[in-house]
Design a protein around this motif. Structure first.
Motif, PDB file in Angstrom:
ATOM      1  N   MET A   1      32.081  35.899  46.330  1.00 22.95           N
ATOM      2  CA  MET A   1      32.823  35.668  45.083  1.00 22.95           C
ATOM      3  C   MET A   1      32.796  36.920  44.202  1.00 22.95           C
ATOM      4  SD  MET A   1      32.110  31.845  43.681  1.00 22.95           S
ATOM      5  CE  MET A   1      32.495  30.389  44.658  1.00 22.95           C
ATOM      6  N   HIS A   2      33.791  36.986  43.327  1.00 20.95           N
ATOM      7  CA  HIS A   2      33.901  38.103  42.396  1.00 20.95           C
ATOM      8  C   HIS A   2      34.596  37.577  41.149  1.00 20.95           C
ATOM      9  CE1 HIS A   2      36.212  41.863  41.003  1.00 20.95           C
ATOM     10  NE2 HIS A   2      34.960  42.005  40.615  1.00 20.95           N
ATOM     11  N   ALA A   3      34.188  38.050  39.978  1.00 23.97           N
ATOM     12  CA  ALA A   3      34.800  37.615  38.727  1.00 23.97           C
ATOM     13  C   ALA A   3      35.346  38.811  37.966  1.00 23.97           C
ATOM     14  CB  ALA A   3      33.791  36.872  37.866  1.00 23.97           C
ATOM     15  N   ILE A   4      36.469  38.583  37.269  1.00 19.15           N
ATOM     16  CA  ILE A   4      37.054  39.583  36.388  1.00 19.15           C
ATOM     17  C   ILE A   4      37.111  38.991  34.990  1.00 19.15           C
ATOM     18  CG2 ILE A   4      39.075  41.012  35.898  1.00 19.15           C
ATOM     19  CD1 ILE A   4      39.784  40.853  38.862  1.00 19.15           C
ATOM     20  N   ARG A   5      36.523  39.687  34.029  1.00 15.69           N
ATOM     21  CA  ARG A   5      36.467  39.205  32.649  1.00 15.69           C
ATOM     22  C   ARG A   5      37.233  40.182  31.767  1.00 15.69           C
ATOM     23  NH1 ARG A   5      30.777  38.155  31.608  1.00 15.69           N
ATOM     24  NH2 ARG A   5      31.227  36.009  32.300  1.00 15.69           N
ATOM     25  N   ALA A   6      38.131  39.646  30.925  1.00 15.37           N
ATOM     26  CA  ALA A   6      38.948  40.513  30.080  1.00 15.37           C
ATOM     27  C   ALA A   6      39.226  39.856  28.741  1.00 15.37           C
ATOM     28  CB  ALA A   6      40.268  40.839  30.787  1.00 15.37           C
ATOM     29  N   PRO A   7      39.438  40.656  27.704  1.00 16.75           N
ATOM     30  CA  PRO A   7      39.725  40.094  26.379  1.00 16.75           C
ATOM     31  C   PRO A   7      41.159  39.593  26.227  1.00 16.75           C
ATOM     32  CG  PRO A   7      39.734  42.478  26.271  1.00 16.75           C
ATOM     33  CD  PRO A   7      39.280  42.128  27.650  1.00 16.75           C
ATOM     34  N   HIS A   8      42.036  40.005  27.132  1.00 13.19           N
ATOM     35  CA  HIS A   8      43.440  39.593  27.071  1.00 13.19           C
ATOM     36  C   HIS A   8      43.839  39.050  28.434  1.00 13.19           C
ATOM     37  CE1 HIS A   8      43.359  41.906  23.394  1.00 13.19           C
ATOM     38  NE2 HIS A   8      43.025  42.992  24.079  1.00 13.19           N
ATOM     39  N   VAL A   9      44.197  37.773  28.480  1.00 16.73           N
ATOM     40  CA  VAL A   9      44.559  37.138  29.751  1.00 16.73           C
ATOM     41  C   VAL A   9      45.807  36.279  29.550  1.00 16.73           C
ATOM     42  CG1 VAL A   9      43.849  35.527  31.553  1.00 16.73           C
ATOM     43  CG2 VAL A   9      42.179  37.134  30.603  1.00 16.73           C
ATOM     44  N   PHE A  10      46.809  36.531  30.386  1.00 18.29           N
ATOM     45  CA  PHE A  10      48.021  35.707  30.416  1.00 18.29           C
ATOM     46  C   PHE A  10      47.964  34.893  31.698  1.00 18.29           C
ATOM     47  CE2 PHE A  10      52.441  35.084  31.831  1.00 18.29           C
ATOM     48  CZ  PHE A  10      52.930  34.369  30.748  1.00 18.29           C
ATOM     49  N   ASP A  11      48.047  33.567  31.602  1.00 18.31           N
ATOM     50  CA  ASP A  11      47.829  32.724  32.780  1.00 18.31           C
ATOM     51  C   ASP A  11      49.107  32.335  33.522  1.00 18.31           C
ATOM     52  OD1 ASP A  11      49.023  30.769  31.213  1.00 18.31           O
ATOM     53  OD2 ASP A  11      47.317  29.373  31.290  1.00 18.31           O
ATOM     54  N   GLY A  12      50.236  32.920  33.107  1.00 19.85           N
ATOM     55  CA  GLY A  12      51.516  32.581  33.721  1.00 19.85           C
ATOM     56  C   GLY A  12      52.413  31.785  32.801  1.00 19.85           C
TER      57      GLY A  12
ATOM     58  N   ARG B   1      50.989  31.267  29.144  1.00 18.75           N
ATOM     59  CA  ARG B   1      50.564  31.591  27.780  1.00 18.75           C
ATOM     60  C   ARG B   1      49.399  32.579  27.816  1.00 18.75           C
ATOM     61  NH1 ARG B   1      45.984  28.308  26.184  1.00 18.75           N
ATOM     62  NH2 ARG B   1      45.304  27.030  27.966  1.00 18.75           N
ATOM     63  N   PHE B   2      49.172  33.224  26.685  1.00 22.40           N
ATOM     64  CA  PHE B   2      47.994  34.069  26.526  1.00 22.40           C
ATOM     65  C   PHE B   2      46.821  33.178  26.122  1.00 22.40           C
ATOM     66  CE2 PHE B   2      51.275  37.295  26.160  1.00 22.40           C
ATOM     67  CZ  PHE B   2      50.716  38.363  26.863  1.00 22.40           C
ATOM     68  N   LEU B   3      45.690  33.361  26.778  1.00 24.47           N
ATOM     69  CA  LEU B   3      44.519  32.541  26.516  1.00 24.47           C
ATOM     70  C   LEU B   3      43.735  33.117  25.342  1.00 24.47           C
ATOM     71  CD1 LEU B   3      43.356  31.900  30.202  1.00 24.47           C
ATOM     72  CD2 LEU B   3      44.935  30.554  28.783  1.00 24.47           C
ATOM     73  N   THR B   4      43.513  32.307  24.339  1.00 24.02           N
ATOM     74  CA  THR B   4      42.797  32.756  23.146  1.00 24.02           C
ATOM     75  C   THR B   4      41.384  33.203  23.507  1.00 24.02           C
ATOM     76  OG1 THR B   4      44.039  31.177  21.798  1.00 24.02           O
ATOM     77  CG2 THR B   4      42.017  32.079  20.849  1.00 24.02           C
ATOM     78  N   GLY B   5      41.036  34.411  23.074  1.00 24.17           N
ATOM     79  CA  GLY B   5      39.693  34.916  23.325  1.00 24.17           C
ATOM     80  C   GLY B   5      39.486  35.492  24.706  1.00 24.17           C
ATOM     81  N   GLY B   6      40.557  35.623  25.481  1.00 22.45           N
ATOM     82  CA  GLY B   6      40.412  36.163  26.834  1.00 22.45           C
ATOM     83  C   GLY B   6      39.897  35.112  27.803  1.00 22.45           C
ATOM     84  N   ALA B   7      39.450  35.548  28.959  1.00 20.66           N
ATOM     85  CA  ALA B   7      38.990  34.599  29.973  1.00 20.66           C
ATOM     86  C   ALA B   7      38.237  35.315  31.081  1.00 20.66           C
ATOM     87  CB  ALA B   7      40.173  33.826  30.571  1.00 20.66           C
ATOM     88  N   THR B   8      37.587  34.524  31.911  1.00 15.50           N
ATOM     89  CA  THR B   8      36.940  34.991  33.128  1.00 15.50           C
ATOM     90  C   THR B   8      37.658  34.366  34.312  1.00 15.50           C
ATOM     91  OG1 THR B   8      34.790  35.125  32.018  1.00 15.50           O
ATOM     92  CG2 THR B   8      34.778  35.093  34.420  1.00 15.50           C
ATOM     93  N   VAL B   9      38.134  35.194  35.222  1.00 16.05           N
ATOM     94  CA  VAL B   9      38.844  34.710  36.412  1.00 16.05           C
ATOM     95  C   VAL B   9      37.909  34.871  37.600  1.00 16.05           C
ATOM     96  CG1 VAL B   9      40.900  34.933  37.852  1.00 16.05           C
ATOM     97  CG2 VAL B   9      41.035  35.464  35.395  1.00 16.05           C
ATOM     98  N   LEU B  10      37.552  33.759  38.223  1.00 18.48           N
ATOM     99  CA  LEU B  10      36.623  33.749  39.342  1.00 18.48           C
ATOM    100  C   LEU B  10      37.403  33.687  40.652  1.00 18.48           C
ATOM    101  CD1 LEU B  10      33.575  33.681  40.025  1.00 18.48           C
ATOM    102  CD2 LEU B  10      33.728  31.177  40.013  1.00 18.48           C
ATOM    103  N   LEU B  11      37.156  34.657  41.535  1.00 19.07           N
ATOM    104  CA  LEU B  11      37.880  34.778  42.795  1.00 19.07           C
ATOM    105  C   LEU B  11      36.950  34.573  43.976  1.00 19.07           C
ATOM    106  CD1 LEU B  11      39.774  38.097  41.948  1.00 19.07           C
ATOM    107  CD2 LEU B  11      40.529  35.769  41.483  1.00 19.07           C
TER     108      LEU B  11
END
Length: 408
Positions: free
Chosen positions: A1-12, A14-24
């Motif tokens: 597994m690998h995770a990417i964490r960012a302060p700006h995330v668009f999920d397709g 909307r933009f997610l408030t406060g960013g997000a962590t995407v776990l792959l």
């Protein structure tokens, strides 16, 4: 597994408030959680100080064309090996620009079907040779229909295409065809639509003329490409037509995204189109192209579902990978950045029949990701400089000249 964490995330969507962590996990997204989400022990986390979003989608490409003038015509007579080299180069250019899925709407000999799931390259939704009339637009690709159009659709279904493409009007790339008229009758188009839908396939229509658009709408197509609506008096797109397109939930792709710096190199249009342009007061192709921005605004006003396709490969203004330019054009036309990005991700995926697989950052979706420096919600042009691109979890581009993301 690998995770990417960012302060700006668009999920397709909307933009997610406060960013997000995407776990792959391999080629899939396992989870999308808050930026404060505690990942499982032992999972590597990449802290990326920019924007993470789904990979972009080009809904109208010609992978067999090399983005030079006459490239598509040359593909009609090139040896298979030469065409396949162009396809690979085209896909590589898309990937480098953050495009993770393309819909090819016109190849030769069904060659693009063999490129649908190549590792490290964008997935391909393939139409094979477009259906046209003998001597009609793009006839040199081998898709001319001389008999029953339903039989031609069945042949494509048997070949395994993902979508059917029909030329409802003439086109600029084929001298002698009528860009202001129609190549098929309404009954012929209706027959194609019926056979495509019976085979479980969507069908989209190339239409530069108003007549071609009206015929395609009446026949029940799923999408209209170009949507130029040309008549002898210039483009004629009335509100009733837009309302009908919206009511029928037809996807519209204006095939924009041009690099306008190349417009001065465009070949001279056919005489009838020069006459139309003169009546409209346009002295250059760039002036006409600029007027298409207002069409985007009208599509938005009427609730028409717009998707991003460039007609990429069709000359220097339409290089493979130009989808990001379309997003900016939609913003210029009044779309919020999130809506413009959705047209290039989740909405485009739905139009391509992949709405449950890609175009969104969501659990179970393919790990198709685009990482861009900065906050895209504030500046859509940042899409022009991808930092990293993942297609089904495979990294396809890394610009080492820029500051790398910090890994913990």
């Amino acid at each position: 597994m690998h995770a990417i964490r960012a302060p700006h995330v668009f999920d397709g969507t909307r933009f997610l408030t406060g960013g997000a962590t995407v776990l792959l996990d391999g080629d899939r997204i396992v989870d999308v959680d808050s930026s404060r989400f505690e990942v499982p022990e032992g999972v590597e986390v990449t802290e990326f100080d920019g924007t993470v979003l789904p990979g972009l989608i080009d809904c109208h490409t010609h992978l067999v064309a090399d983005a030079t003038f006459g490239g598509l015509e040359r593909a009609g007579s090139m040896p298979d090996q030469g065409v396949e080299e162009v396809i690979t180069q085209s896909l590589s250019a898309h990937a480098a620009a953050g495009v993770t899925t393309v819909r090819d709407l016109g190849d030769r000999d069904y060659l693009t079907l063999g490129y649908r799931e190549r590792p490290g390259l964008p997935r391909v939704v393939a139409a094979g040779p477009p259906m046209t009339t003998p001597g009609g637009h793009c006839h040199f690709l081998g898709g001319a229909v001389a008999g029953d159009p339903g039989v031609a659709v069945v042949e494509r279904a048997q070949r395994g295409v993902d979508v059917v493409k029909v030329m409802a009007s003439g086109g600029f790339a084929t001298p002698g065809t009528d860009q202001l008229g129609a190549q098929f009758t309404p009954d012929q188009l209706a027959t194609m639509v019926d056979h495509a839908h019976n085979a479980g396939l969507p069908i989209v229509a190339h239409a530069h003329s108003l007549l071609g658009i009206r015929n395609a709408v009446a026949a029940g197509v799923d999408g209209i490409e170009h949507f130029t609506a040309l008549t002898l008096d210039g483009p004629q797109i009335d509100d009733d037509l837009l309302e009908e397109v919206a009511r029928r939930a037809i996807y519209v792709d204006l095939t924009m995204g041009n690099d306008r710096s190349f417009h001065a190199l465009m070949p001279e249009p056919p005489p009838q189109l020069r006459a139309v342009a003169a009546r409209m007061g346009f002295t250059t192709f760039d002036e006409f192209y600029g007027s298409r921005i207002s069409v985007l605004g009208r599509l938005r006003k009427h609730g028409v579902a717009v998707i991003t396709g460039v007609d990429s490969g069709m000359g220097p203004p339409k290089r493979h990978g130009n989808v990001w330019r379309t997003v900016g054009e939609m913003v210029d036309a009044g779309y919020p950045v999130a809506d413009a990005l959705a047209a290039a991700t989740s909405v485009a995926a739905e139009a391509c029949g992949l709405g449950s697989e890609t175009g969104r950052l969501a659990k179970g979706f393919w790990a198709d990701l685009l990482l861009v420096d900065g906050d895209v919600s504030e500046d859509a042009s940042l899409l022009s400089r991808p930092r990293e691109v993942l297609v089904r979890g495979d990294k396809v581009r890394e610009d080492k000249a820029r500051r790398p993301a910090h890994t913990t």
